[in-house]
Motif scaffolding. Structure first.
Motif, short mmCIF file in Angstrom:
data_model
loop_
_atom_site.label_atom_id
_atom_site.label_comp_id
_atom_site.label_asym_id
_atom_site.label_seq_id
_atom_site.Cartn_x
_atom_site.Cartn_y
_atom_site.Cartn_z
N ILE A 5 0.86 -1.17 0.00
CA ILE A 5 0.00 0.00 0.00
C ILE A 5 0.91 1.23 0.00
CG2 ILE A 5 -1.83 -1.19 1.25
CD1 ILE A 5 -1.07 0.56 3.69
N VAL A 6 0.42 2.30 -0.58
CA VAL A 6 1.18 3.56 -0.61
C VAL A 6 0.41 4.58 0.21
CG1 VAL A 6 2.02 5.44 -2.06
CG2 VAL A 6 2.24 3.08 -2.84
N VAL A 7 1.10 5.20 1.15
CA VAL A 7 0.48 6.19 2.04
C VAL A 7 1.17 7.53 1.83
CG1 VAL A 7 -0.03 6.82 4.42
CG2 VAL A 7 0.01 4.40 3.75
N LYS A 8 0.38 8.56 1.56
CA LYS A 8 0.93 9.90 1.37
C LYS A 8 0.47 10.82 2.48
CE LYS A 8 0.77 14.34 -0.32
NZ LYS A 8 -0.16 15.45 -0.04
N GLU A 35 2.33 -2.40 12.35
CA GLU A 35 1.26 -3.41 12.43
C GLU A 35 0.99 -4.01 11.06
OE1 GLU A 35 -2.35 -2.49 14.64
OE2 GLU A 35 -1.30 -0.83 15.61
N LEU A 36 0.96 -3.18 10.04
CA LEU A 36 0.69 -3.66 8.69
C LEU A 36 1.83 -4.53 8.19
CD1 LEU A 36 -0.82 -0.39 7.17
CD2 LEU A 36 -2.06 -2.51 7.68
N THR A 41 1.91 -6.88 5.02
CA THR A 41 1.48 -5.88 4.05
C THR A 41 2.56 -4.82 3.95
OG1 THR A 41 -0.88 -6.21 4.53
CG2 THR A 41 -0.25 -4.13 3.49
N PRO A 42 3.36 -4.83 2.88
CA PRO A 42 4.41 -3.83 2.73
C PRO A 42 3.81 -2.43 2.60
CG PRO A 42 4.68 -5.65 1.17
CD PRO A 42 3.32 -5.77 1.75
N VAL A 43 4.54 -1.44 3.11
CA VAL A 43 4.07 -0.06 3.08
C VAL A 43 5.14 0.84 2.50
CG1 VAL A 43 3.23 1.89 4.45
CG2 VAL A 43 2.64 -0.46 5.13
N ALA A 156 2.27 4.44 -6.54
CA ALA A 156 1.30 3.35 -6.46
C ALA A 156 1.22 2.59 -7.77
CB ALA A 156 -0.07 3.90 -6.07
N THR A 157 1.28 3.32 -8.88
CA THR A 157 1.19 2.69 -10.19
C THR A 157 2.41 1.84 -10.50
OG1 THR A 157 -0.19 4.49 -11.03
CG2 THR A 157 0.94 3.14 -12.65
#
Length: 348
Positions: A5-8, A35-36, A41-43, A156-157
Motif C-alpha cells: 500500500i502507498v500512504v501519502k 502493524e501492517l 502488508t508492505p508499506v 502506487a502505479t
C-alpha cells in the motif's frame, strides 16, 4: 509478499505551524505501519514537508517565491524530514529508506523501471519502509507546479499497489468547503464532480483537487484510493481492513500493462497529431497503428520516441503514443509511413 500500500502525508500533517516535525503524529503512523508490515502488508510512504522544515534554517517563516531559496529550504529540510521518519520508524523496529524522485525520473522509461526496482528491493527487505519525496533541490518545475499527490499516484502505479491512501487534515472530500453550511462528506468518489474542492493549505502545495486527480490516475491503473483524515490514532489499519473512512475511489477493472500506464501518465507530451475519422476509427476500433496518411495536422516539433497526443475530428484527445518518427518526416505524409505503432499507444 503481498502487494504494497502507498500512504501519502501532506505538509500540514508532517510539519506544525511552528515549522517543527509533528513527532507524535509520525509516531502514531509509524506504529500502524509496523502493524501492517507485521501482517505481511508492505508499506511505502510518500511524505511532504521538506521545504516547510527547512524554512527556519533559512530564517524565514513563510514560503519564499524565489526558486533558489525554495531549493535551499528543501535541501536543508529534507535531512530533518528523513531524520524524523527514521526516528519514528526505528522505535517500532523498522528501517527507513530515502528515495528522492523528479518528474524526469518518471518520464524516462529506463529510470522509471530503475526506480520501481529500487523501491521493490527496499520492500523485499521485510522491515524496511521507503520514504519518497520529490527532489525539490534540483527539480525547479516541481517546486512551483508539482505536488506529492501526483507523485504518490505514480508510486502506487509503478509498484502495482493494492491501495493508495492520501492523508490530510480533513475527513475527505466534501460537497462544499468543510465547515460551511450544508457541507457533507462524499464517501463515494464517483460523485466527486459535485464537490466544491478545497483550496490549498498554508504550507502545502496540493489541495483537494490534486488528490482527486491522483485518485483518478490510480483508478486507471486499477488501484483504489482513499482520501481520509490522518490526525487520529487509528487511521491506516482500519482503512486497509476495509472500514469506511473518508472518500473512496474504486479502481477500474480494465487491466492495463505497466508500459501503457507509464506512457499515459509518466511520459510528457511533446506534440499533437489531429487525425481524420478513418484514422481514428482504425486506431480505436481496429487496433491499428497510426499511418501518416490519416493525419490532418501536426503540432509541435519532435523526434522519434517523443510522447504525442492523438486528436480526433471533434477536437478531443483520444489516445497518446510514442512517435515512430520525427514531426518533419510526418509532415511529408509519405504513404506507408507509420507515425505511431499500435504497441506504443494507449487509447483513452
Amino acid at each position: 509478499m503481498s502487494r504494497p500500500i502507498v500512504v501519502k502525508l501532506g505538509t500540514s500533517l508532517v510539519v506544525s505551524a511552528h515549522g517543527r516535525a509533528r513527532r507524535s503524529l509520525l509516531a502514531a503512523r509509524a506504529k500502524e505501519i509496523a502493524e501492517l508490515v507485521d501482517a505481511h502488508t508492505p508499506v511505502c510512504v510518500v511524505s511532504s514537508g521538506a521545504i516547510a522544515l527547512g524554512l527556519s534554517r533559512l530564517g524565514v517563516s513563510h514560503r519564499p517565491r524565489s526558486v533558489p531559496k525554495l531549493q535551499a529550504a528543501s535541501a536543508l529540510g529534507q535531512a530533518r524530514l528523513q531524520g524524523a521518519w527514521d526516528a519514528a520508524l526505528a522505535k517500532v523496529g523498522l528501517r527507513a529508506g530515502q528515495v528522492l524522485l523528479t518528474a524526469a525520473d518518471i518520464a524516462d522509461r529506463a529510470t522509471y523501471v530503475n526506480a520501481r526496482n529500487a523501491l521493490q528491493a527496499i520492500l523485499d527487505l521485510g522491515r524496511a519502509v521507503p520514504i519518497i519525496n520529490e527532489n525539490d533541490a534540483t527539480a525547479t518545475d516541481e517546486i512551483t507546479f508539482g505536488d506529492n499527490d501526483s507523485l504518490a499516484a505514480h508510486a502506487a502505479t509503478l509498484l502495482d499497489a493494492r491501495l493508495l491512501i492520501l492523508l490530510t487534515e480533513v475527513e475527505g472530500l466534501y460537497t462544499r468547503a468543510p465547515g460551511s453550511p450544508g457541507a457533507e462528506l462524499i464517501t463515494d468518489g464517483g460523485s466527486a464532480a459535485q464537490a466544491e474542492l478545497a483550496g490549498k493549505t498554508a504550507l502545502g502545495s496540493g489541495g483537494m483537487q490534486s488528490k482527486v486527480l491522483a485518485a483518478e490516475m490510480a483508478a486507471a491503473a486499477g488501484i483504489p484510493t482513499v482520501i481520509a483524515a490522518g490526525t487520529e490514532n487509528d487511521v491506516l489499519v482500519p482503512i486497509v481492513a476495509g472500514e469506511p473512512r473518508g472518500t473512496r475511489f474504486q479502481g477500474e477493472e480494465r487491466q492495463v500493462s505497466a508500459f501503457k500506464l507509464w506512457l499515459r501518465f509518466g511520459k510528457p507530451v511533446s506534440g499533437r497529431l489531429t487525425v481524420d475519422a478513418g484514422a481514428r476509427n482504425a486506431v480505436v476500433t481496429g487496433g491499428s497503428s497510426l499511418l501518416a496518411v490519416g493525419i490532418v495536422s501536426c503540432e509541435g516539433a519532435f523526434e522519434a520516441g517523443a510522447g504525442i497526443e492523438l486528436v480526433g475530428p471533434d477536437g478531443k484527445v483520444f489516445a497518446k503514443g510514442l512517435a515512430g518518427t520525427s514531426s518533419a518526416e510526418i509532415a511529408t505524409r509519405r504513404r506507408g509511413l507509420e507515425a505511431v505503432h499500435r504497441d506504443r499507444l494507449v487509447v483513452y
